[in-house]
Scaffold this active site. Sequence first.
Site, short mmCIF file in Angstrom:
data_model
loop_
_atom_site.label_atom_id
_atom_site.label_comp_id
_atom_site.label_asym_id
_atom_site.label_seq_id
_atom_site.Cartn_x
_atom_site.Cartn_y
_atom_site.Cartn_z
N PRO A 273 36.99 38.87 43.77
CA PRO A 273 37.55 37.56 43.29
C PRO A 273 38.62 38.36 42.01
CG PRO A 273 35.24 37.92 42.77
CD PRO A 273 35.94 38.06 43.99
N ASN A 274 39.54 37.92 42.41
CA ASN A 274 40.90 37.51 41.09
C ASN A 274 42.01 38.60 41.49
OD1 ASN A 274 40.08 35.81 39.23
ND2 ASN A 274 38.92 36.87 38.72
N ARG B 30 47.79 39.79 36.59
CA ARG B 30 46.94 39.57 35.53
C ARG B 30 46.46 40.64 34.64
NH1 ARG B 30 40.45 40.85 37.28
NH2 ARG B 30 39.23 39.83 35.56
N TYR C 36 44.28 46.57 34.75
CA TYR C 36 44.37 47.05 35.82
C TYR C 36 45.75 47.77 36.84
CZ TYR C 36 40.38 44.28 35.26
OH TYR C 36 38.69 43.08 34.30
N ASN D 187 35.59 46.58 46.53
CA ASN D 187 36.14 46.51 44.98
C ASN D 187 34.90 45.07 45.05
OD1 ASN D 187 36.80 45.63 42.52
ND2 ASN D 187 38.33 46.30 41.91
N ALA E 85 33.77 40.48 39.75
CA ALA E 85 33.11 40.34 38.94
C ALA E 85 31.45 40.02 40.40
CB ALA E 85 33.30 39.38 38.30
N GLU F 278 31.88 51.96 46.69
CA GLU F 278 32.55 50.98 45.81
C GLU F 278 33.29 51.62 45.09
OE1 GLU F 278 30.25 49.01 41.98
OE2 GLU F 278 28.52 50.46 42.93
N HIS G 102 36.38 50.51 41.61
CA HIS G 102 37.10 49.38 40.56
C HIS G 102 37.89 49.99 39.86
CE1 HIS G 102 33.26 47.30 40.97
NE2 HIS G 102 33.06 48.06 40.56
N ARG H 30 33.42 49.68 29.41
CA ARG H 30 33.23 47.78 28.79
C ARG H 30 32.78 47.49 28.78
NH1 ARG H 30 37.47 45.28 33.53
NH2 ARG H 30 37.53 43.73 31.87
#
Length: 150
Positions: free
Chosen positions: A10-11, A18, A23, A74, A77, A98, A100, A107
């Site tokens: 998502p996103n 964004r 990012y 990735n 969320a 994985e 990111h 964070r």
Amino acid sequence: MHSLLILNGPNLNLLGTRQPEVYGAETLDMLENSCIEHAKKLGFQVQCLQSNHEGVLLDAIHAARGQHVGIVLNAGAYTHTSVALMDAIYSVEIPTVEVHLSNIHAREVFRHQSYIARAAIGQICGFGTQGYLMAIDALVQKLTQSSDVS
């Protein structure tokens, strides 16, 4: 030629617009093209998919069996919430890295938990889009060392 699946959650379709301070400015299309070109140099094909829907990501992981020798994921969320994605990775038994863009461990506290990490062979975070290329390199190295690909 062996194939890798680059799967974005998502996103990530909003890359480049964004929160570029977190990012980066590179778009999803630019990122996918970089992954395709990088993998090609290593002798691998790449299929890319992005979805904002958990079920679509699950279906893609399930469909990867027999089509792809590795997955770069990735989960966005869903990393922090989806036992279903973790179970899918375990179920298909395809080596998964994985990735990111940001360092999830630097964070918010809720981002420190990763269900994906439990099933993945490794995690790369905090290197922006370069992390995807690092993930491809790591996955290809792992696959060739284990003789999963020749």
